[in-house]
Design a protein around this motif. Structure first.
Motif, PDB file in Angstrom:
ATOM      1  N   ASN A  66     -61.303  -4.245  67.552  1.00  0.00           N
ATOM      2  CA  ASN A  66     -60.005  -4.112  66.881  1.00  0.00           C
ATOM      3  C   ASN A  66     -59.744  -2.636  66.586  1.00  0.00           C
ATOM      4  O   ASN A  66     -60.596  -1.781  66.812  1.00  0.00           O
ATOM      5  CB  ASN A  66     -59.924  -4.996  65.636  1.00  0.00           C
ATOM      6  N   VAL A  67     -58.550  -2.354  66.056  1.00  0.00           N
ATOM      7  CA  VAL A  67     -58.143  -0.972  65.813  1.00  0.00           C
ATOM      8  C   VAL A  67     -59.081  -0.277  64.830  1.00  0.00           C
ATOM      9  O   VAL A  67     -59.448   0.882  65.030  1.00  0.00           O
ATOM     10  CB  VAL A  67     -56.674  -0.914  65.321  1.00  0.00           C
ATOM     11  N   MET A  68     -59.499  -0.990  63.789  1.00  0.00           N
ATOM     12  CA  MET A  68     -60.392  -0.382  62.801  1.00  0.00           C
ATOM     13  C   MET A  68     -61.720   0.022  63.449  1.00  0.00           C
ATOM     14  O   MET A  68     -62.209   1.129  63.238  1.00  0.00           O
ATOM     15  CB  MET A  68     -60.646  -1.338  61.632  1.00  0.00           C
ATOM     16  N   GLU A  69     -62.282  -0.868  64.255  1.00  0.00           N
ATOM     17  CA  GLU A  69     -63.550  -0.574  64.931  1.00  0.00           C
ATOM     18  C   GLU A  69     -63.393   0.595  65.904  1.00  0.00           C
ATOM     19  O   GLU A  69     -64.246   1.481  65.964  1.00  0.00           O
ATOM     20  CB  GLU A  69     -64.047  -1.814  65.681  1.00  0.00           C
ATOM     21  N   LEU A  70     -62.287   0.588  66.641  1.00  0.00           N
ATOM     22  CA  LEU A  70     -62.036   1.683  67.588  1.00  0.00           C
ATOM     23  C   LEU A  70     -61.855   3.008  66.853  1.00  0.00           C
ATOM     24  O   LEU A  70     -62.336   4.046  67.316  1.00  0.00           O
ATOM     25  CB  LEU A  70     -60.811   1.371  68.447  1.00  0.00           C
ATOM     26  N   LYS A  80     -56.399 -12.148  66.289  1.00  0.00           N
ATOM     27  CA  LYS A  80     -57.432 -13.007  65.687  1.00  0.00           C
ATOM     28  C   LYS A  80     -57.389 -12.787  64.185  1.00  0.00           C
ATOM     29  O   LYS A  80     -57.799 -11.741  63.698  1.00  0.00           O
ATOM     30  CB  LYS A  80     -58.825 -12.653  66.221  1.00  0.00           C
ATOM     31  N   GLY A  81     -56.870 -13.760  63.489  1.00  0.00           N
ATOM     32  CA  GLY A  81     -56.742 -13.631  62.037  1.00  0.00           C
ATOM     33  C   GLY A  81     -55.777 -12.513  61.697  1.00  0.00           C
ATOM     34  O   GLY A  81     -54.660 -12.474  62.201  1.00  0.00           O
ATOM     35  N   THR A  82     -56.242 -11.572  60.866  1.00  0.00           N
ATOM     36  CA  THR A  82     -55.378 -10.460  60.465  1.00  0.00           C
ATOM     37  C   THR A  82     -55.513  -9.258  61.390  1.00  0.00           C
ATOM     38  O   THR A  82     -54.859  -8.245  61.177  1.00  0.00           O
ATOM     39  CB  THR A  82     -55.714 -10.021  59.028  1.00  0.00           C
ATOM     40  N   SER A  83     -56.357  -9.369  62.389  1.00  0.00           N
ATOM     41  CA  SER A  83     -56.587  -8.255  63.323  1.00  0.00           C
ATOM     42  C   SER A  83     -56.133  -8.619  64.724  1.00  0.00           C
ATOM     43  O   SER A  83     -55.895  -9.783  65.031  1.00  0.00           O
ATOM     44  CB  SER A  83     -58.083  -7.907  63.382  1.00  0.00           C
ATOM     45  N   ALA A  84     -56.051  -7.601  65.560  1.00  0.00           N
ATOM     46  CA  ALA A  84     -55.805  -7.802  66.988  1.00  0.00           C
ATOM     47  C   ALA A  84     -56.957  -7.125  67.719  1.00  0.00           C
ATOM     48  O   ALA A  84     -57.342  -5.997  67.392  1.00  0.00           O
ATOM     49  CB  ALA A  84     -54.478  -7.194  67.399  1.00  0.00           C
TER      50      ALA A  84
END
Length: 129
Positions: A42-46, A75-79
């Motif tokens: 997801n964007v946070m991990e990236l 997926k849930g609150t993330s993409a």
């Protein structure tokens, strides 16, 4: 008369190919691809992996998704983003190999020139003595 018997590729197709390769002309996008090689993120991990800010990262992800290289799966609150075009790694590996070969050739040329210069300097010292 044409020099080649093969039909020419239409300019519109060449433009599409050029647009596709523009994806690889940006360091940040290559970083993203490198991260996604191991699977969806997801964007946070990236952001944590690349050090890119969220706005910048989102811009690159959008471009890469529109180009058909990535997919976006909510997926849930993330993409989560995932590579759908595995050829990107072949392109990158070919480019890295080519660049590595060229750098090695340049290093070899430099070392030969340095060795020749060193021998010439030694000969000059010996003839002065």
């Amino acid at each position: 008369m044409s020099r080649s018997s093969e039909p020419r590729v239409p300019v519109t197709v060449l433009e599409a190919v050029a647009d596709y390769f523009k994806i690889f002309a940006e360091t940040s996008r290559l970083q993203i691809l490198q991260c996604l090689r191991n699977g969806p993120m997801n964007v946070m991990e990236l952001g944590e992996e690349t050090g890119l800010g969220q706005a910048n990262l989102s811009k690159h992800l959008k471009v890469m998704t529109q180009a058909g290289i990535l997919t976006r799966q909510p997926k849930g609150t993330s993409a989560y983003y995932e590579i759908v075009d595995p050829l990107v790694f072949e392109f990158c590996e070919l480019a890295c190999a080519q660049i590595g070969d060229r750098l090695q050739q340049q290093a070899d040329t430099f070392l030969r020139a340095a060795a020749l210069q060193s021998r010439e300097s030694a000969v000059k010292k010996n003839t002065k003595a």
